[in-house]
Design a protein around this motif. Structure first.
Motif, PDB file in Angstrom:
ATOM      1  N   UNK A 152     -24.740  60.685   3.424  1.00  0.00           N
ATOM      2  CA  UNK A 152     -24.339  59.293   3.575  1.00  0.00           C
ATOM      3  C   UNK A 152     -23.893  58.669   2.265  1.00  0.00           C
ATOM      4  N   UNK A 153     -23.061  57.651   2.396  1.00  0.00           N
ATOM      5  CA  UNK A 153     -22.549  56.977   1.205  1.00  0.00           C
ATOM      6  C   UNK A 153     -23.620  56.098   0.575  1.00  0.00           C
ATOM      7  N   UNK A 154     -23.550  55.893  -0.761  1.00  0.00           N
ATOM      8  CA  UNK A 154     -24.494  54.981  -1.421  1.00  0.00           C
ATOM      9  C   UNK A 154     -24.444  53.600  -0.764  1.00  0.00           C
ATOM     10  N   UNK A 157     -27.747  52.901   5.254  1.00  0.00           N
ATOM     11  CA  UNK A 157     -29.106  53.099   5.714  1.00  0.00           C
ATOM     12  C   UNK A 157     -29.448  54.564   5.888  1.00  0.00           C
ATOM     13  N   UNK A 158     -28.464  55.363   6.347  1.00  0.00           N
ATOM     14  CA  UNK A 158     -28.749  56.776   6.575  1.00  0.00           C
ATOM     15  C   UNK A 158     -29.109  57.481   5.273  1.00  0.00           C
ATOM     16  N   UNK A 159     -28.440  57.098   4.184  1.00  0.00           N
ATOM     17  CA  UNK A 159     -28.769  57.710   2.888  1.00  0.00           C
ATOM     18  C   UNK A 159     -30.171  57.276   2.436  1.00  0.00           C
ATOM     19  N   UNK A 160     -30.490  55.997   2.648  1.00  0.00           N
ATOM     20  CA  UNK A 160     -31.810  55.515   2.262  1.00  0.00           C
ATOM     21  C   UNK A 160     -32.914  56.250   3.006  1.00  0.00           C
ATOM     22  N   UNK A 161     -32.730  56.434   4.328  1.00  0.00           N
ATOM     23  CA  UNK A 161     -33.738  57.165   5.105  1.00  0.00           C
ATOM     24  C   UNK A 161     -33.808  58.622   4.674  1.00  0.00           C
ATOM     25  N   UNK A 182     -20.154  61.090   2.065  1.00  0.00           N
ATOM     26  CA  UNK A 182     -19.108  60.515   2.908  1.00  0.00           C
ATOM     27  C   UNK A 182     -19.658  59.366   3.749  1.00  0.00           C
ATOM     28  N   UNK A 183     -18.856  58.319   4.004  1.00  0.00           N
ATOM     29  CA  UNK A 183     -19.285  57.277   4.935  1.00  0.00           C
ATOM     30  C   UNK A 183     -19.331  57.815   6.354  1.00  0.00           C
ATOM     31  N   UNK A 184     -20.006  57.077   7.227  1.00  0.00           N
ATOM     32  CA  UNK A 184     -20.262  57.558   8.586  1.00  0.00           C
ATOM     33  C   UNK A 184     -18.989  57.849   9.365  1.00  0.00           C
TER      34      UNK A 184
END
Length: 349
Positions: A152-154, A157-161, A182-184
């Motif tokens: 996930x991109x910086x 939420x997906x990157x944070x999880x 990459x973004x979603x």
């Protein structure tokens, strides 16, 4: 905060009362210094146009009779920063990142707690979803090591999880070969082209991006289980075990076991109460109509939406509406204190 299990239904607002609510909202938006002087009407920060967040923002805007923009963004962390800076009326954010913003932990350690962050309501559950190419040999989370994975991109939420899960698992981004950002809305195409072996997405289901990967790119949904997941769920109040129903994407797709968060709508304390009241009223005055807009909303109820996944205090506009409906019988709890001292900010977030 205590809620009734089966709140009484109320008929839709009368034309006179509805007009009064709309006029109050317009007046609030036109007040000098109301918090959005440079913005036209209401602005709701969402996420990638491919996800449920953006669909939800567009639905909220359609329910309002004032200028409203559902604005795509980099995701939950970026949205919470925009609310902190007064750039938007409200935003959608994962419950885990809402907690971190309130407590000033994880990716928010550098900027510290946001004392003005306010909760409005929670929405659909968002399972942490792992999608892998069938020819990758990936049958579980533990198999990701050494593979090309999109995390996930910086700011998403997906990157944070994913970063939280990696810490519980004892891994870092260096365990992937390589980790992509990459973004979603780009990851399914990268999976189809073989540029990545797997992707993660914290999202409501069904989701068109995942549907594309499964139906067009010979991909599969993979269980996310193991001691690291069990430990993370047990120690984290905003996480829970989750199941993605069988047959959601293909007839032979089995049920998938994972964990997840909830989507939440938040705003700044500085956002005019009339603006937030109008958004809340637009949803709850006919909740059945709102739920019909997307399959991810099927399990929503007032009791759940007023409590699950909410770490910040309720916004005054939301609190006013809930009191009028007789749903709020006690003041919401004080924001939680961080369980451990804030760690240094992760430079990869």
């Amino acid at each position: 905060m205590h809620t009734q299990e089966t709140p009484p239904r109320r008929p839709r607002l009368s034309p006179c009362r509805l007009l009064g609510t709309r006029l109050a909202l317009v007046a609030a938006l036109l007040l000098p210094g109301a918090g959005l002087a440079a913005e036209p009407g209401i602005v709701i920060a969402t996420a990638s146009p491919a996800g449920v967040y953006h669909a939800t923002g567009r639905t909220l805007c359609r329910l309002l009779d004032v200028p409203c923009e559902a604005r795509p963004s980099g995701g939950s962390a970026a949205n919470l920063e925009a609310v902190r800076n007064g750039e938007v009326t409200a935003d959608l954010a994962q419950s885990d990142l809402q907690y971190q913003a309130v407590t000033g932990t994880e990716g928010f350690a550098a900027v510290g707690p946001d004392p003005e962050l306010r909760a409005v309501f929670s929405l659909h559950g968002e399972p942490f979803t792992l999608v892998a190419r069938r020819d990758s040999g990936i049958g579980g989370f533990a198999d990701l090591k050494g593979h090309a994975v999109n995390v996930g991109n910086p700011g998403s939420g997906q990157r944070g999880t994913m970063m939280t899960l990696l810490e519980a698992w004892g891994w870092t981004l260096d365990d992937f070969r390589p980790a992509h950002a990459l973004p979603a809305d780009q990851q399914s195409l990268a999976l189809c082209h073989g540029n990545i072996d797997a992707m993660v997405y914290t999202v409501g289901h069904p989701n068109p991006s995942i549907q594309q990967a499964v139906r067009l790119c010979d991909a599969k949904l993979v269980d996310v289980t193991g001691p690291g997941v069990d430990r993370l769920v047990a120690e984290t109040p905003y996480l829970a075990h989750a199941t993605i129903p069988a047959g959601l994407y293909t007839a032979d797709q089995p049920a998938v076991t994972t964990f997840g968060v909830r989507a939440t709508l938040v705003a700044s304390e500085q956002t005019p109460p009339d603006a937030i009241y109008a958004i809340v009223a637009a949803v709850f005055d006919d909740l059945d109509a709102f739920k019909s807009r997307h399959p991810a909303y099927s399990d929503l109820s007032p009791a759940r939406m007023m409590s699950e996944g909410l770490s910040a205090p309720l916004h005054e506009g939301a609190r006013r509406y809930y009191r009028q409906r007789g749903w709020l019988t006690a003041e919401p709890p004080v924001p939680p204190e961080p369980a451990t001292p804030p760690a240094p900010a992760d430079p990869t977030l």
